[in-house]
Write a protein that holds these residues in place. Sequence first.
Motif, PDB file in Angstrom:
ATOM      1  N   PHE A  40       0.829  -1.209   0.000  1.00  0.00           N
ATOM      2  CA  PHE A  40       0.000   0.000   0.000  1.00  0.00           C
ATOM      3  C   PHE A  40       0.863   1.259   0.000  1.00  0.00           C
TER       4      PHE A  40
ATOM      5  N   LYS B 175       3.544   1.828  -1.221  1.00  0.00           N
ATOM      6  CA  LYS B 175       4.243   2.073  -2.487  1.00  0.00           C
ATOM      7  C   LYS B 175       3.269   2.468  -3.602  1.00  0.00           C
ATOM      8  N   THR B 176       1.961   2.466  -3.288  1.00  0.00           N
ATOM      9  CA  THR B 176       1.004   2.882  -4.316  1.00  0.00           C
ATOM     10  C   THR B 176       0.897   4.404  -4.335  1.00  0.00           C
ATOM     11  N   GLN B 177       0.164   4.917  -5.313  1.00  0.00           N
ATOM     12  CA  GLN B 177      -0.023   6.373  -5.406  1.00  0.00           C
ATOM     13  C   GLN B 177      -0.650   6.924  -4.133  1.00  0.00           C
ATOM     14  N   ALA B 178      -1.696   6.230  -3.660  1.00  0.00           N
ATOM     15  CA  ALA B 178      -2.367   6.686  -2.439  1.00  0.00           C
ATOM     16  C   ALA B 178      -1.404   6.597  -1.256  1.00  0.00           C
TER      17      ALA B 178
ATOM     18  N   MET C 217       1.880   6.675  -1.293  1.00  0.00           N
ATOM     19  CA  MET C 217       2.929   7.695  -1.397  1.00  0.00           C
ATOM     20  C   MET C 217       2.391   9.061  -1.001  1.00  0.00           C
ATOM     21  N   SER C 218       1.123   9.322  -1.353  1.00  0.00           N
ATOM     22  CA  SER C 218       0.511  10.591  -0.943  1.00  0.00           C
ATOM     23  C   SER C 218       0.436  10.675   0.576  1.00  0.00           C
TER      24      SER C 218
ATOM     25  N   ARG D  94       2.441   9.149   2.743  1.00  0.00           N
ATOM     26  CA  ARG D  94       3.790   9.379   3.275  1.00  0.00           C
ATOM     27  C   ARG D  94       4.206  10.831   3.089  1.00  0.00           C
ATOM     28  N   ALA D  95       3.904  11.375   1.914  1.00  0.00           N
ATOM     29  CA  ALA D  95       4.294  12.762   1.650  1.00  0.00           C
ATOM     30  C   ALA D  95       3.556  13.719   2.584  1.00  0.00           C
TER      31      ALA D  95
ATOM     32  N   ASP E 284       5.436  14.032   5.533  1.00  0.00           N
ATOM     33  CA  ASP E 284       6.791  14.496   5.251  1.00  0.00           C
ATOM     34  C   ASP E 284       6.824  15.995   4.971  1.00  0.00           C
ATOM     35  N   ASN E 285       5.896  16.481   4.159  1.00  0.00           N
ATOM     36  CA  ASN E 285       5.895  17.890   3.784  1.00  0.00           C
ATOM     37  C   ASN E 285       4.506  18.280   3.292  1.00  0.00           C
TER      38      ASN E 285
ATOM     39  N   MET F 175       4.140  20.731   0.241  1.00  0.00           N
ATOM     40  CA  MET F 175       4.362  20.101  -1.044  1.00  0.00           C
ATOM     41  C   MET F 175       3.147  19.290  -1.474  1.00  0.00           C
TER      42      MET F 175
ATOM     43  N   ILE G  78      -2.897  17.199  -3.742  1.00  0.00           N
ATOM     44  CA  ILE G  78      -3.346  16.105  -2.878  1.00  0.00           C
ATOM     45  C   ILE G  78      -4.125  16.722  -1.721  1.00  0.00           C
TER      46      ILE G  78
END
Lengths: 330, 262
Positions: free
Chosen positions: A177, A179-182, A184-185, A187-188, A191-192, A195, A201
Amino acid sequence: MKLNRKTVISLLLKALILVFLIVIINTRLSETVVEGTFEKGLVFALLALGIFISFRILDIPDLSVDGTFTLGVAVSVMNAFNGNPIQGILLAILAGGLAGCVTGVLITKFNVQPILAGIITMTALYSINLKIMDRPNISLYRKDTLFTIMEKYFGAHYKLITCGIVVLIAGALMFTFLKTQAGMSLRATGDNEYMVRASSINSDRMKIIGFAIANALVSFSGAMYAQYSSAGDTNSGTGMLVVGLASIIIGEIFFTRHTILNGILAAVFGAIAYRFILAFAMNLGMDSNYTKLFSAIIVVIAISIPAIKNYFTTFYKRVFKKGNGGAVDA
Amino acid sequence: MLKLENVSITFNANTVNERKALRNINLDVKDGDFITVIGSNGAGKSTLMNAISGAYPIDEGSIYLDGKNITSLKEHKRATRIGRLFQDPLRGTAPNMTIEENLGLAYSRGKRRSLMPGIRKKDIGFFREKLSELDLGLEDRMKTPVGLLSGGQRQALTLLMATIVTPKLLLLDEHTAALDPKTAEKVMELTERIVKKDNITTIMITHNINNALKYGNKTLVMSQGKIILEIEGEERKNMTVEKLMKLYSDNADDSMSDKMLL
């Protein structure tokens, strides 16, 4: 990896701790205790994975954990009591996710401070859990649980195998999960956030989803724990946040690089290591009433290691290095 | 393309600290325009950017993008068509994620984030090609966490991320101000190359008056929440830093600080 003095020392230290743990396991603890500790470690690995999502990935402390763990216990134990153990676990996951959504909505839509939002959910859940169970504790004596069902398939080590498979599936799903687009969103978002919003997003939604997954995992852990121990108690969630955090921090001693795989491995490995440390302490004669104090102390020690290291190195420099002033020159 | 009608923002309204950050701004940006914005500190340049991007809600007026009223559209929804760079290089990228993961996120801008893999195999070649255009050697470090890159590298990467899906509008808020002069020049060159190649409508805030006149086709001068000068065409071609300073002090209530000469 470059082999300088620092990495060699840290590698040696890790090896030493591992050897120490293995020696303890081999000499002090009986085989049944070792197996039981492994099983418990795996059950609580789910808890650590959930806390990994809120604390590490979203970088927001989520205090609803103590409540959602008990929620998992309550839902799971009631369903098992009525003869539906597997349905109980599935419903517990769902209920945990829902409770996580509540915390997430409080934080993002109502601007409640994260710590307070967690406490509010936890407090509200206390009543809800009591209502679900209708009494402070329930025994599943002679009732079917996930584990008694699995006994037919897996034989002697059925508990260990069941827990192992569950954690493997949960970990693998989580890894995929993230590593999917959702994913990664998500995690980001931790993270920031600037951004994330500039990349179109919806950061609020990502946070709510994150809290839902985190608490679903915590509730899952509670559900497994209830059926594992064939009992449910409305107080079983107390201190679970600290336990999970201690697990993650211990795991991170061994898996230092900040990748997703390392994070997941750290949570699972740390949860198991934590149980072994606890088992060892009990083996040395620690009163079982002290377990929560013990986990609190572990968290404090683990978090303060960098600070202690810092004091130590400045002390070392002052005393033993010439030219920096201090004892030698004086 | 982009149209602002009577846009006003007031901070701390009805208190002693009340400050009118934008006063009745009217602006008409045409397709393919590259507008540079200058003005002293507190003139409202960044507030203007934040109003367009949706980071700050506006108190009065309306904003249209491509004929659609986006006044009440949320920031992340506007971001599907607006690319943005901040002054702080740390703001534009996720430090704990790798270069390719950051690009993967940017590449799905405007699309629904699904349970598809975040980085597809066929995208990696495309990312590599785009990164090599930056000429910073980043194409060989795609698995490196962005936090390990320098400020200039991060800003160049952010520029790539903001334009990898060609935006309708690109907002640059002093995006080279935090970089050393050489890197700043490099990032500025990259910006111009990318903007020209894809013909992206751009608004750029800068403290560097030379750059404000060198790049783009129109220059706005702001003071105390108002656009006091719009310079374009022949007038702009013959404009020098000295003339602009003179024009500014004739038109503005406050004098331009020395900092702007840098």
